[in-house]
Enzyme design. Sequence first.
Site, PDB file in Angstrom:
ATOM      1  N   ASP A  79       0.850  -1.186   0.000  1.00 39.83           N
ATOM      2  CA  ASP A  79       0.000   0.000   0.000  1.00 39.83           C
ATOM      3  C   ASP A  79       0.887   1.238   0.000  1.00 39.83           C
ATOM      4  O   ASP A  79       2.111   1.145   0.063  1.00 39.83           O
ATOM      5  CB  ASP A  79      -0.879   0.002   1.255  1.00 39.83           C
ATOM      6  CG  ASP A  79      -0.031  -0.099   2.522  1.00 39.83           C
ATOM      7  OD1 ASP A  79       0.469   0.942   2.984  1.00 39.83           O
ATOM      8  OD2 ASP A  79       0.164  -1.219   3.034  1.00 39.83           O
ATOM      9  N   ASP A 119       0.811   3.398   2.504  1.00 41.68           N
ATOM     10  CA  ASP A 119       0.699   3.867   3.875  1.00 41.68           C
ATOM     11  C   ASP A 119      -0.462   4.874   3.919  1.00 41.68           C
ATOM     12  O   ASP A 119      -1.532   4.579   3.411  1.00 41.68           O
ATOM     13  CB  ASP A 119       2.029   4.453   4.364  1.00 41.68           C
ATOM     14  CG  ASP A 119       2.121   4.451   5.885  1.00 41.68           C
ATOM     15  OD1 ASP A 119       1.811   3.416   6.484  1.00 41.68           O
ATOM     16  OD2 ASP A 119       2.492   5.484   6.462  1.00 41.68           O
TER      17      ASP A 119
END
Length: 281
Positions: A206, A208
């Site tokens: 991802d 974050d």
Amino acid sequence: MLAIIGGTGLYQLPGLNVIDKIKIDTPFGQPSAPIVKAECLGHTLLFLPRHGEQHQLMPHEINYRANIFALKQLGARQLLGVSATGSLRESIHPGAFILPTQYLDLIRGNRDKTFFGQGVVAHVSTAMPVCPNLTAWVAAQAKQQGMTLHQDKVYACVDGPRLGTKAESHFLRMVGCDVVGMTNVPEVFLAREAQLCYATLCIATDYDCWQDDPAQHVTVAEVIARYGQSLEQAKALLTALLATPLPPIDETYRRALDQAILTPDSAITNTQRRWLNVLMQ
């Protein structure tokens, strides 16, 4: 011998034959799980699930010292980790692979970060914590596989288990970090103390939470889904790696304790000498 630390799914490699499942105790307690000893494509390997066989250990609950010590005691001399991380850079897309070479230790909790103390003093250099022979080995094979691999990146290690705030994410970007995770510290530094050649292959799951679009912010469900998707690529890379000879041992990493121990030999007890001898092997 090569040891691999990661999830149990990594063991499902073509041609892998399990020899033994070793339950072992150490002077530092028990590792996360019994250690799997296996043969694959002519190599004898050790596998250890970092979070336990059922992923029951939080990052701060992992007995990192026991994990590293047990692998060293069983014959490991090179160690490759596989870890999920959040990306702090636009160029490191979710699903990409990263080979960090530097670490920022932001662990504030009560993790045991060294084998030393209690009468044995040592100060090991961690200026270059990751073995260049291992990273070159992984990078060369990733290139042949056509994989996107980001090298020479900085891994920030935070306590967890919560996911970070947006302010924290921006701070990590500001100080030059490229990925963020919860498990590589103190693993990388204990490997150095154990004179193991260490590297870790990170999977970006991802972005974050530093991006303005809330849809890009990390959720646990997305982390698990993207990690699972990328794990198949990681297994293909491991299979390709094991079809080649292991990289040469870098003696700089295998002799990390030569000038590091300050306590004179005469002051070391027999009990201390037993665990120290394992690290010195």
